[in-house]
Design an enzyme around this catalytic site. Structure first.
Site, PDB file in Angstrom:
ATOM      1  N   LYS A  65       7.267  10.399   6.467  1.00 31.60           N
ATOM      2  CA  LYS A  65       8.325   9.450   6.878  1.00 31.60           C
ATOM      3  C   LYS A  65       9.491   9.531   5.917  1.00 31.60           C
ATOM      4  O   LYS A  65       9.357   9.953   4.768  1.00 31.60           O
ATOM      5  CB  LYS A  65       7.791   8.015   6.938  1.00 31.60           C
ATOM      6  N   SER A  71      -0.388   7.594   2.931  1.00 29.13           N
ATOM      7  CA  SER A  71      -0.456   6.472   3.881  1.00 29.13           C
ATOM      8  C   SER A  71      -0.618   6.992   5.309  1.00 29.13           C
ATOM      9  O   SER A  71      -1.354   6.415   6.118  1.00 29.13           O
ATOM     10  CB  SER A  71       0.822   5.641   3.817  1.00 29.13           C
ATOM     11  N   ASP A 101       2.908   1.024   3.336  1.00 31.69           N
ATOM     12  CA  ASP A 101       3.473   2.004   4.265  1.00 31.69           C
ATOM     13  C   ASP A 101       2.523   2.369   5.404  1.00 31.69           C
ATOM     14  O   ASP A 101       2.917   3.098   6.318  1.00 31.69           O
ATOM     15  CB  ASP A 101       3.815   3.309   3.519  1.00 31.69           C
TER      16      ASP A 101
HETATM   17  O1  C5P Z   1       1.511  -0.669  -1.112  1.00 29.08           O
HETATM   18  P1  C5P Z   1       1.726   0.506  -2.007  1.00 29.08           P
HETATM   19  O2  C5P Z   1       0.442   1.084  -2.530  1.00 29.08           O
HETATM   20  O3  C5P Z   1       2.610   1.528  -1.421  1.00 29.08           O
HETATM   21  O4  C5P Z   1       2.507  -0.075  -3.257  1.00 29.08           O
HETATM   22  C1  C5P Z   1       2.504   0.509  -4.545  1.00 29.08           C
HETATM   23  C2  C5P Z   1       3.095  -0.477  -5.538  1.00 29.08           C
HETATM   24  O5  C5P Z   1       4.480  -0.670  -5.268  1.00 29.08           O
HETATM   25  C3  C5P Z   1       2.493  -1.852  -5.500  1.00 29.08           C
HETATM   26  O6  C5P Z   1       1.413  -1.947  -6.376  1.00 29.08           O
HETATM   27  C4  C5P Z   1       3.644  -2.733  -5.953  1.00 29.08           C
HETATM   28  O7  C5P Z   1       3.716  -2.709  -7.366  1.00 29.08           O
HETATM   29  C5  C5P Z   1       4.864  -2.026  -5.444  1.00 29.08           C
HETATM   30  N1  C5P Z   1       5.382  -2.551  -4.166  1.00 29.08           N
HETATM   31  C6  C5P Z   1       6.103  -3.737  -4.154  1.00 29.08           C
HETATM   32  N2  C5P Z   1       6.601  -4.231  -2.967  1.00 29.08           N
HETATM   33  C7  C5P Z   1       6.416  -3.542  -1.822  1.00 29.08           C
HETATM   34  C8  C5P Z   1       5.706  -2.336  -1.808  1.00 29.08           C
HETATM   35  C9  C5P Z   1       5.204  -1.853  -3.006  1.00 29.08           C
HETATM   36  O8  C5P Z   1       6.276  -4.371  -5.197  1.00 29.08           O
HETATM   37  N3  C5P Z   1       6.910  -4.039  -0.695  1.00 29.08           N
END
Ligand code: C5P
Length: 279
Positions: free
Chosen positions: A11, A101, A134
């Protein structure tokens, strides 16, 4: 049916605004996701237990996002069946392209079919959110306007240009970007109409460039050809072109040996939905 092969797309975030911060530390975002036809191939076959025979050396299989996706669906549905999961990687990891993801979403969708567990797309997306912010958009299967932490999704129809995607050969830590004291966290919300009129940038760019100056160098070089943006928390940057030939012409001009270029077509519908019903 006892096996399935799915093309799990990468993406791009066509823009990404950070509009707030939640009490749990996660950030409220506005973004537009579009898929591209740079895909990992996810092969699933029915088995007695969940296996990932060709995972990354050194990575505990139980930490592998595709194994976690399978276990989550198993727990949620109480199903006894297992599966052998193989992933042929094409999408570079940790580049803001959502490869991990997308693979996890393909496993949720594919095993829901193979195991006949019958969860709805919305239920699968909700499960996917536990694996990463994601994952829901890949389950959703269409290019989307996203809000919340990326789970409130509304399908959008976009042009499907040819993209040149540039990986500057460095890794940007997503948590480090979101934790950074200089991150802009209060961008005023915009409307879809404003996005369609050209509004929207990636609020994570400045911090990513500070952490990894190579991202800024890549942006600057690509901007010499077309308007360039970073996707996700980087490190990949991208630009849109009208023709495949235009995008491909950049492949032979990369100024640094550590940079890698990819040419891919924008897609409003995930290739997974050619195999599985995504309605
Ligand atoms: O959900 P994902 O594993 O992609 O997120 C990785 C890190 O990015 C999370 O642990 C968080 O610290 C940060 N994050 C965030 N807000 C989001 C997505 C991710 O703070 N909307």
């Amino acid at each position: 049916m006892d096996r399935l092969t799915l093309e799990a797309p990468a993406k791009l975030n066509l823009f990404l605004h950070v509009t707030g911060r939640r009490a749990d530390g996660y950030h409220e975002l506005q973004s537009v996701f579009q898929f591209v036809d740079l895909c990992d191939r996810v092969e699933l076959s029915l088995a007695d237990r969940i296996e990932r025979p060709e995972g990354l050396p050194g990575l505990d299989p139980e930490q592998d996002l595709v194994v976690r996706a399978a276990r989550l669906l198993q727990q949620e549905t109480g199903i006894q069946a297992g599966a052998v999961i193989r992933v042929r990687k094409q999408i570079p990891d940790g580049g803001g392209l959502g490869g991990g993801s997308s693979d996890a979403a393909a496993v949720l969708m594919g095993l829901n079919q193979l195991w006949s567990t019958g969860l709805s797309r919305a239920e699968l997306a909700q499960l996917g959110l536990q694996l990463g912010a994601d994952v829901p958009v890949f389950v959703h299967g269409t290019a989307a306007w996203a809000e919340g932490v990326g789970e409130l999704l509304q399908a959008v129809e976009l042009d499907e240009p040819w993209y040149f995607i540039l990986h500057p050969g460095v890794h940007v830590s997503t948590p480090a970007v979101f934790k950074h004291p200089e991150l802009t966290r209060n961008t005023p919300p915009i409307t879809i109409r404003a996005f369609r009129s050209g509004a929207g940038k990636n609020d994570l760019t400045d911090v990513a460039c500070k952490l990894r100056p190579e991202v800024g160098e890549a942006l600057e070089w690509l901007a010499g050809f077309a308007p360039a943006k970073m996707t996700g928390s980087g490190a990949c940057v991208f630009a849109a072109f009208d023709s495949r030939a235009q995008a491909e012409s950049l492949l032979t001009q990369l100024p640094q040996a550590s940079w890698r270029g990819f040419v891919a077509r924008g897609l409003n519908r995930s290739p997974v939905c050619r195999v599985l019903d995504c309605e």
